[in-house]
Design a protein around this motif. Structure first.
Motif, short mmCIF file in Angstrom:
data_model
loop_
_atom_site.label_atom_id
_atom_site.label_comp_id
_atom_site.label_asym_id
_atom_site.label_seq_id
_atom_site.Cartn_x
_atom_site.Cartn_y
_atom_site.Cartn_z
N TYR A 153 31.47 36.15 -92.94
CA TYR A 153 32.85 36.64 -92.78
C TYR A 153 33.85 35.71 -93.43
N PHE A 154 33.56 34.40 -93.41
CA PHE A 154 34.53 33.41 -93.90
C PHE A 154 34.26 32.96 -95.33
N GLN A 155 33.15 33.33 -95.90
CA GLN A 155 32.85 32.88 -97.25
C GLN A 155 33.76 33.59 -98.26
N LYS A 156 34.44 32.82 -99.06
CA LYS A 156 35.46 33.37 -99.95
C LYS A 156 34.87 34.34 -100.97
N ASP A 157 33.67 34.07 -101.45
CA ASP A 157 33.11 34.96 -102.46
C ASP A 157 32.63 36.28 -101.86
N MET A 158 32.67 36.41 -100.53
CA MET A 158 32.29 37.66 -99.88
C MET A 158 33.50 38.54 -99.59
N GLY A 177 17.40 29.05 -92.98
CA GLY A 177 17.40 28.37 -91.69
C GLY A 177 18.52 27.36 -91.50
N ASN A 178 19.59 27.48 -92.27
CA ASN A 178 20.70 26.51 -92.16
C ASN A 178 22.01 27.19 -91.81
N GLY A 179 21.94 28.22 -90.98
CA GLY A 179 23.13 28.98 -90.61
C GLY A 179 24.22 28.15 -89.98
N ASP A 180 23.85 27.19 -89.12
CA ASP A 180 24.85 26.35 -88.45
C ASP A 180 25.67 25.57 -89.48
N ALA A 181 24.98 24.95 -90.43
CA ALA A 181 25.67 24.14 -91.44
C ALA A 181 26.53 25.01 -92.35
N VAL A 182 26.02 26.17 -92.72
CA VAL A 182 26.79 27.07 -93.59
C VAL A 182 28.05 27.53 -92.86
N ALA A 186 31.92 26.95 -93.96
CA ALA A 186 32.77 28.11 -94.22
C ALA A 186 34.05 28.10 -93.39
N THR A 187 34.00 27.45 -92.23
CA THR A 187 35.17 27.44 -91.35
C THR A 187 35.87 26.09 -91.31
N ALA A 188 35.46 25.16 -92.14
CA ALA A 188 36.02 23.81 -92.08
C ALA A 188 37.53 23.80 -92.30
N ASP A 189 38.01 24.65 -93.21
CA ASP A 189 39.43 24.60 -93.54
C ASP A 189 40.32 25.19 -92.45
N LEU A 190 39.73 25.82 -91.45
CA LEU A 190 40.54 26.40 -90.38
C LEU A 190 41.20 25.32 -89.53
N GLY A 191 40.62 24.10 -89.51
CA GLY A 191 41.20 23.04 -88.69
C GLY A 191 41.89 21.96 -89.50
#
Length: 435
Positions: A153-158, A177-182, A186-191
């Motif tokens: 949902y948060f990935q810009k290219d999507m 298997g790296n959903g948490d890190a992705v 993807a949401t890092a800029d929200l904070g």
């Protein structure tokens, strides 16, 4: 065959039709009596239909959505899934309030998983918001599927991508298997903090972010800027030092589902039942003596709070104490408390960063799946309210010295492994005991 008894001509035809009708009715009645007739309700159940379709192919798309995900895209998704060798299924059906699943992707997933017989599985569905998808896994968090779908949902290219591309991306992340890190990336800029801005009247007031920034939009939708400013001091004083915890909780989610539907009197009765049950479990437990002692302390504290409870916030505290006791008996080293935003949502599934407006420090509070999804999609989660000065306010807006629940967030804001709700009740932090 006694053909001499058969009537002739039109009379014979009429009699034959009557006999056939009677035989048909008799056969149907016999089948029902013998339990051999198929259940029309079961056969036509929406969940059963989807489950049957997913047994034939790992991708099921409702006919109303075939213009968005055509037959070719469905085949490509199925091929992609088979290459992963994971138990992934995709069920793309419309979700609207009032449908068979209440518009909730998690409810759809649970029903379909049950109709398929349970077991290890990952089910991708549409989300509650436009352009959103959701994933649920059994066991919980298998292959980090929940955050794999959430990250898309948060990935810009999507942005602007159709559901087929979004699902394909989620499948790739699940396979990695790296959903948490992705999701975190993807949401890092929200904070991210923004420069100081000057107010329209020239007062030069400082803000942690611009009025149109993702942070302001996110936090304003969580509980509103006024609430966040009021709660900031309390939350910062009570910053949690606990690590992320993912151990499943022992208290059944059905308990909380029933509790949310009860009025205050019904909620009190349910809380009393859970306290009694915890006492019985603690007294018959065969675990480590220290764990049993913690459970008995929680049992005693829950009884104290129940006796003096003056409303839903206190009764929610009873459930939090029962959960604390059950956690001790579970034998797990560490478990998450109930949901910070609304403890009657049940056990939290993850700690999330929560930055009060205008502050650089970041808190981590425990949230249930529905609150996680609300915040992720920039909607306000449901918040438990209390009363202050005769008006309803979010419970954590009440001064900490007047509310054990505001001070602890029902367990999210405890200061460490040696801190507990039961211990605070025992030392008198539950102010009702002073009355």
């Amino acid at each position: 065959m006694c053909t001499d008894l058969q009537p002739a001509g039109p009379q014979r035809a009429t009699t034959t039709r009557r006999l056939r009708g009677a035989l048909a009715v008799g056969a149907a009645s016999l089948a029902l009596l013998c339990g051999t007739a198929p259940s029309a309700a079961a056969a036509e159940s929406p969940g059963q239909k989807i489950a049957d379709a997913l047994r034939r192919s790992p991708v099921h798309v409702d006919p109303s959505l075939t213009s968005a995900v055509d037959a070719k895209q469905q085949r490509e998704l199925a091929t992609r899934i088979r290459r992963t060798h994971l138990p992934i299924r995709v069920a793309l059906v419309p979700l609207v309030e009032g449908d068979s699943w209440g518009g909730k992707p998690e409810q759809l997933a649970e029903v379909v998983h049950d109709r398929m017989g349970g077991g290890p599985a990952i089910l991708i569905t549409l989300g509650e918001q436009p352009n959103d998808i959701s994933a649920r896994a059994w066991p919980s968090d298998a292959h980090q599927a929940f955050h794999a779908a959430a990250a898309v949902y948060f990935q810009k290219d999507m942005k602007g991508a159709g559901p087929a591309k979004r699902v394909a991306r989620a499948i790739d992340i699940i396979e990695a298997g790296n959903g948490d890190a992705v999701y975190e990336r993807a949401t890092a800029d929200l904070g991210a903090p923004a420069p100081t801005q000057t107010t329209a009247d020239g007062a030069g007031a400082k803000s942690a972010s611009g009025p149109g920034s993702p942070l302001v939009r996110l936090l304003s939708l969580v509980v509103g800027p006024v609430l966040l400013l009021a709660a900031a001091g309390l939350l910062l004083r009570r910053r949690s030092r606990l690590r992320d915890l993912a151990t499943p909780f022992a208290l059944p989610r059905s308990v909380f589902a029933a509790a949310r539907q009860a009025d205050e009197a019904g909620l009190r009765d349910r809380a009393a039942e859970e306290v009694v049950r915890l006492g019985e479990e603690a007294r018959t437990a065969q675990g480590a003596p220290a764990a049993v002692e913690r459970a008995l302390d929680a049992y005693a504290a829950a009884g104290t709070v129940l006796d003096r409870a003056r409303g839903v916030p206190d009764l929610a505290g009873v459930f939090a104490l029962v959960a604390e006791g059950r956690a001790a008996l579970s034998g797990a080293a560490e478990v998450l408390p109930l949901c910070f935003f609304h403890p009657l949502h049940g056990p939290a599934v993850r700690r999330i960063p929560w930055r009060p407006l205008g502050r650089r420090e970041q808190l981590r509070v425990a949230a249930c799946e529905s609150c996680l999804r609300a915040i992720r999609t920039r909607r306000a989660p449901e918040v438990l309210t209390d009363r202050q000065d005769g008006r309803p306010v979010p419970y954590f807006e009440v001064p900490a010295e007047d509310s054990l629940w505001a001070a602890t967030g029902y367990g999210s804001l405890l200061s460490g492994a040696d801190d507990s709700l039961a211990g605070r009740v025992q030392r008198g932090d539950f102010t009702r005991t002073r009355d």
